[in-house]
Design a protein around this motif. Structure first.
Motif, PDB file in Angstrom:
ATOM      1  N   PHE A 181     -36.727  33.897 -38.336  1.00 54.93           N
ATOM      2  CA  PHE A 181     -36.770  32.700 -39.177  1.00 54.93           C
ATOM      3  C   PHE A 181     -38.157  32.470 -39.763  1.00 54.93           C
ATOM      4  O   PHE A 181     -38.291  31.852 -40.821  1.00 54.93           O
ATOM      5  N   ASP A 182     -39.188  32.980 -39.087  1.00 54.22           N
ATOM      6  CA  ASP A 182     -40.539  32.842 -39.622  1.00 54.22           C
ATOM      7  C   ASP A 182     -40.734  33.674 -40.882  1.00 54.22           C
ATOM      8  O   ASP A 182     -41.466  33.300 -41.783  1.00 54.22           O
ATOM      9  N   GLU A 183     -40.098  34.843 -40.924  1.00 53.19           N
ATOM     10  CA  GLU A 183     -40.249  35.751 -42.062  1.00 53.19           C
ATOM     11  C   GLU A 183     -38.864  36.189 -42.529  1.00 53.19           C
ATOM     12  O   GLU A 183     -38.583  37.376 -42.689  1.00 53.19           O
ATOM     13  N   TYR A 184     -37.975  35.210 -42.771  1.00 57.81           N
ATOM     14  CA  TYR A 184     -36.564  35.537 -42.992  1.00 57.81           C
ATOM     15  C   TYR A 184     -36.362  36.450 -44.195  1.00 57.81           C
ATOM     16  O   TYR A 184     -35.612  37.419 -44.134  1.00 57.81           O
ATOM     17  N   ASP A 185     -36.996  36.132 -45.328  1.00 63.66           N
ATOM     18  CA  ASP A 185     -36.761  36.899 -46.553  1.00 63.66           C
ATOM     19  C   ASP A 185     -36.997  38.386 -46.345  1.00 63.66           C
ATOM     20  O   ASP A 185     -36.171  39.225 -46.707  1.00 63.66           O
ATOM     21  N   GLU A 186     -38.158  38.694 -45.753  1.00 60.26           N
ATOM     22  CA  GLU A 186     -38.537  40.099 -45.612  1.00 60.26           C
ATOM     23  C   GLU A 186     -37.731  40.788 -44.529  1.00 60.26           C
ATOM     24  O   GLU A 186     -37.234  41.899 -44.717  1.00 60.26           O
ATOM     25  N   ILE A 187     -37.549  40.117 -43.395  1.00 59.89           N
ATOM     26  CA  ILE A 187     -36.891  40.764 -42.259  1.00 59.89           C
ATOM     27  C   ILE A 187     -35.404  40.954 -42.513  1.00 59.89           C
ATOM     28  O   ILE A 187     -34.831  42.002 -42.189  1.00 59.89           O
ATOM     29  N   SER A 188     -34.745  39.959 -43.093  1.00 59.12           N
ATOM     30  CA  SER A 188     -33.305  40.069 -43.304  1.00 59.12           C
ATOM     31  C   SER A 188     -32.960  41.161 -44.309  1.00 59.12           C
ATOM     32  O   SER A 188     -31.828  41.641 -44.348  1.00 59.12           O
ATOM     33  N   ALA A 189     -33.927  41.552 -45.148  1.00 55.16           N
ATOM     34  CA  ALA A 189     -33.663  42.555 -46.185  1.00 55.16           C
ATOM     35  C   ALA A 189     -33.897  43.987 -45.705  1.00 55.16           C
ATOM     36  O   ALA A 189     -33.739  44.925 -46.489  1.00 55.16           O
ATOM     37  N   ILE A 190     -34.253  44.187 -44.429  1.00 58.51           N
ATOM     38  CA  ILE A 190     -34.502  45.541 -43.924  1.00 58.51           C
ATOM     39  C   ILE A 190     -33.242  46.389 -44.056  1.00 58.51           C
ATOM     40  O   ILE A 190     -32.142  45.947 -43.735  1.00 58.51           O
TER      41      ILE A 190
END
Length: 660
Positions: free
Chosen positions: A504-513
Motif C-alpha cells: 500500500f505504500d508503493e501500490y502503483d509500482e508494486i501492483s504493476a510487477i
C-alpha cells in the motif's frame, strides 16, 4: 425550411466528416492516420500535387493549408457540389439514417420554448453564482477553499450555492417575470398533483452547472452541505433540455482541450464533478465525468466521437473495480478497428481529486501512463476470479472468455480478440519449462560459511561464486521434480505476503510487477484481489488465511523454504519493516533493470537478424557493438553482490532465523 440547431448538431455528430469528403477525394496513405480520424488529401477546391487538405473527424471540420478553404459537412456540400443548404442537410441526414423533420408548427413552437428554457437556466446559474458570494454562502466558500479550489477555477466552472430556503430561487425567477410552468419545465422546483405548493429542488447545496455541447446550461448537480441530507449529490430531473444518460460533464471544454497540444487527442473519463474540476486546476483539462451513474452506451459513444481510445479512470476501491468491470462489458460489443478504451486504476482509497490536491499532477500522469488496454482488463478480471488448478476449471475459464468475446460485433476485432485469448491461455496453462537461466546466480546468494544459523551473515561477508550458487539452487529449489520460480521473483512476492503494508505504500509500482513464472502470476493476482478487499489495514495473518483458502498454502511454504535456504531473511516475517522495505526495493530495482535489458537484447537480436538478411553491412557492426554492451550489463547484474547486504542476526533487527 428552418432547421433547429439540435437537429443539425445531431446529424453532424452521427456522420464523420471524412465520410462526406471521401466522396470527392482520395486520402494520402502516408500522412493519413485513420485510427485517430486524421485525414490528408490533395485539395478538391484547387489543383495541387502534394496533399495540403486536412480533415479531422473529432472537430468535424476540414481546412486546406494551400488555399485556406475550411468548413463543416454542410459547407463542403454547398461549396463543392453546388447543393443548396436544405439539400446538403437532406444528404447528411440520409447518411446518418435520421429522417428529415417535417414542417411542424408545434415543433417550431417547442424549439422556441426550448430556447426560452435555456434563458431561464442561465438566470438560475447567475442566481446561484451570486449567492455563493453572499454571507449565506460563506460555508460553501469555505468548503470549496478546503477542497483546494481557487477563485479562477470556481469562476471557470461557474460554481454557485443554493441557499437553505424552500423558495429563494422560485421567488427570484418569479420576480424576473418567469412564469410558473417554465420554472417547472426546467426542473428547478419540485411540483406535482400531490404537492400543494412547489418548492426549490436544490437547497443548501453547492451547485455545478451542467452544459450542453453548445455550452448552454441544461441542468445542475448539487452537493449537499449538510451531512444529514438524504442524498450527498442531487442532479436535475429529466427535462426537455436534459437527458442524463446522453450528457457528460465538461464535454465541450474537454473536447476542445483534447484537440490542443496538451490533450494529445486523449479524453479521460473520471467518476465525479470534483475530480474533473480538480484535474482541470492541476492542468489536466481533457477530463469528463458521467452524471452520478454508471457510464451509459450513449456516453461511451460521446467519448468515441472525441477520441478513438478514451481512458476510463476509476477509483482504486472495490466500487471502482466493479465500475471498471461494468465498463468492460459495456464496451466489448461496440469495439471496432480504431475504437477501444483503456483503463487507469488509481491507488486504493484515492480519487483524482485527492491525488492531485495532495501530491500534484505527476502521480496522476503516472497512473495514466500505466493504463491497461481493454483486452488485458478482461483477462485479469476473469483469471483473478477463481481457481484454475484443474482441467475442468481451465476449460470453464476458456469457455467463459470465448463467450465474452463473442459479443464483439465487428468481425475483424472479434477474430483478433479470439487469437489474443488463445495466446494468453496457452501461456497461462503451458507446462513449466524448468529452471533454465536461474536469476539467483550471484545476486541473492549471501550466506554463512557454515551452519544454518546465519552467524556469518554480516557486512563484507563472503559471497558464493556463480558455480556454487548454481549447485545450491538446483539442489534446493527443484523439489519433487517441480521447478520453483526464479529467486528474485520469489523475493518480490513473499516479501509482500509477510509485510503487506509495503504494497500500500508503493501500490502503483508494486501492483504493476509482471512475473515470468505462471504460478506466481496466479498467486500475485490472488494477492492483489485480497489487498483490494482488505485495504491498507490488511494484516499478514489475514492475507495468508485468504491465500490458503484459495489453495496457495503449499506454494507459500515452498517459497518460504526457497527464501530461507538462500538466507534472504529480509523477505521473511522475522525481518524488521525497514529492512524488508530496503531489501524489497533493491530486488525490485534489479528485477526491472534485468527485464529492460533482456527486452533490449531481444530487440537488438531481431535487428541484427534483419540487417544480416538484408545484407546491411554498415548496420551490422553497430548493432553488434550495442548487443555486446547490453550483454556485458546483463552479466554484470548477474554477478553483482547479493541484494541483501548485511541484514540479519548481526544487525540486531531480526528475531532469529527460523529453519525451513
Amino acid at each position: 425550411m428552418r432547421f433547429s440547431p439540435t437537429f443539425l448538431d445531431d446529424i453532424r455528430e452521427r456522420v464523420p466528416i471524412s465520410n462526406v469528403v471521401a466522396r470527392r477525394v482520395t486520402w494520402d496513405r502516408k500522412k493519413t492516420n485513420t485510427s485517430r480520424g486524421d485525414y490528408w488529401a490533395c485539395c478538391p477546391f484547387h489543383g495541387e500535387k502534394s496533399p495540403s487538405f486536412h480533415c479531422e473527424d473529432r472537430k468535424g471540420r476540414y481546412h486546406c493549408f494551400g488555399c485556406g478553404v475550411s468548413g463543416d459537412h454542410f459547407r463542403f456540400l454547398t461549396e463543392l457540389e453546388g447543393m443548396n443548404f436544405p439539400e446538403a442537410v437532406q444528404t447528411i441526414a440520409d447518411m446518418a439514417g435520421v429522417p428529415m423533420p417535417q414542417p411542424d408548427r408545434q415543433a417550431e413552437q417547442r424549439e422556441k420554448e426550448r430556447t426560452t428554457l435555456l434563458d431561464v437556466m442561465e438566470l438560475a446559474t447567475a442566481f446561484f453564482q451570486d449567492q455563493l458570494q453572499t454571507a449565506g454562502g460563506a460555508k460553501a466558500r469555505a468548503y470549496l477553499r478546503d477542497r483546494g479550489l481557487n477563485g479562477r477555477t470556481i469562476e471557470t466552472f461557474r460554481l454557485g450555492y443554493a441557499p437553505e430556503s424552500r423558495n429563494a430561487l422560485k421567488e427570484y425567477l418569479a420576480g424576473k417575470g418567469i412564469p410558473k410552468d417554465q420554472i417547472e419545465a426546467c426542473g428547478l422546483v419540485v411540483h406535482g398533483p400531490d404537492i400543494p405548493v412547489s418548492y426549490d429542488r436544490f437547497r443548501d447545496r453547492i451547485m455545478f452547472p451542467i452544459l450542453s455541447s453548445r455550452e448552454k446550461v441544461i441542468a445542475f448537480g448539487g452537493r449537499a452541505m449538510s451531512a444529514d441530507a438524504p442524498a450527498k449529490y442531487l442532479n436535475s430531473n429529466e427535462t426537455e433540455l436534459f437527458h442524463k444518460g446522453n450528457v457528460l460533464y465538461n464535454f465541450t471544454r474537454a473536447r476542445r482541450a483534447s484537440q490542443g497540444a496538451e490533450g494529445a487527442g486523449t479524453i479521460i473519463a473520471v467518476e465525479g464533478y470534483m475530480d474533473v474540476i480538480a484535474l482541470h486546476q492541476a492542468g489536466v483539462e481533457n477530463a469528463v465525468a458521467p452524471l452520478g451513474t454508471a457510464l451509459t452506451e450513449n456516453q461511451l459513444d460521446l467519448l468515441w466521437r472525441m477520441t478513438p481510445e478514451p481512458v476510463l479512470c476509476f477509483d482504486g476501491d472495490g466500487a471502482g473495480i466493479r465500475a471498471a468491470n461494468r465498463a468492460v462489458d459495456l464496451a466489448l460489443p461496440h469495439l471496432k478497428p480504431g475504437r477501444s478504451v483503456r483503463f487507469a486504476m488509481l491507488p486504493d482509497g484515492k480519487d483524482p481529486d485527492d491525488l492531485v490536491r495532495h501530491e500534484g499532477r505527476a502521480p496522476f500522469d503516472k497512473v495514466l501512463s500505466m493504463a491497461r488496454p481493454l483486452a488485458e482488463m478482461l483477462w485479469l478480471r476473469e483469471v483473478g476470479s477463481g481457481d484454475h488448478s484443474t482441467p475442468e476449471k481451465r476449460a470453464e475459464l476458456e469457455a467463459r472468455l470465448k463467450q465474452l468475446t463473442a459479443v464483439i460485433a465487428d468481425e475483424s476485432v472479434r477474430r483478433h480478440y479470439g487469437q489474443d485469448v488463445r495466446d494468453r491461455l496457452n501461456r497461462f496453462f503451458q507446462p513449466q519449462a524448468g529452471q533454465r537461466n536461474f536469476q539467483s546466480r550471484g545476486n541473492f546468494e549471501r550466506g554463512a560459511k557454515g551452519g544454518q544459523g546465519g552467524a556469518g551473515l554480516s557486512r563484507g561477508g563472503p559471497v558464493r561464486s556463480p558455480a556454487v550458487s548454481d549447485r545450491l539452487t538446483r539442489s534446493a529449489l527443484v523439489q519433487g521434480n517441480q521447478a520453483l520460480p526464479p529467486l528474485r521473483e520469489s523475493v518480490l512476492a513473499l516479501t509482500i505476503v509477510n509485510h503487506p503494508q509495503l504494497l500500500f505504500d508503493e501500490y502503483d509500482e508494486i501492483s504493476a510487477i509482471e512475473y515470468e513464472n505462471r504460478d506466481l502470476q496466479r498467486f500475485w493476482s490472488a494477492v492483489l484481489n485480497a489487498a483490494t478487499g482488505g485495504g491498507p489495514k490488511l494484516t499478514r495473518d489475514r492475507l495468508i488465511e485468504q491465500l490458503e483458502a484459495e489453495g496457495f498454502g503449499d506454494m507459500m511454504q515452498s517459497l518460504d523454504r526457497q527464501i530461507r535456504y538462500a538466507r534472504l531473511w529480509t523477505a521473511t516475517a522475522a525481518a524488521a519493516q525497514e529492512d524488508a522495505r530496503e531489501g524489497y526495493l533493491q530486488a525490485l530495482a534489479l528485477h526491472k533493470r534485468t527485464k529492460a535489458l533482456l527486452w533490449q537484447r531481444r530487440e537488438l537480436e531481431s535487428e541484427l537478424a534483419y540487417a544480416t538478411e538484408q545484407g546491411d553491412d554498415m548496420a551490422v557492426p553497430h548493432i553488434l557493438r550495442s548487443l555486446e554492451e547490453v550483454q556485458l550489463e546483463v552479466t554484470r547484474l548477474e554477478n553483482q553482490e547479493a541484494i541483501i547486504d548485511g541484514f540479519g542476526l548481526l544487525s540486531g533487527r531480526i528475531k532469529g532465523p527460523a529453519t525451513g
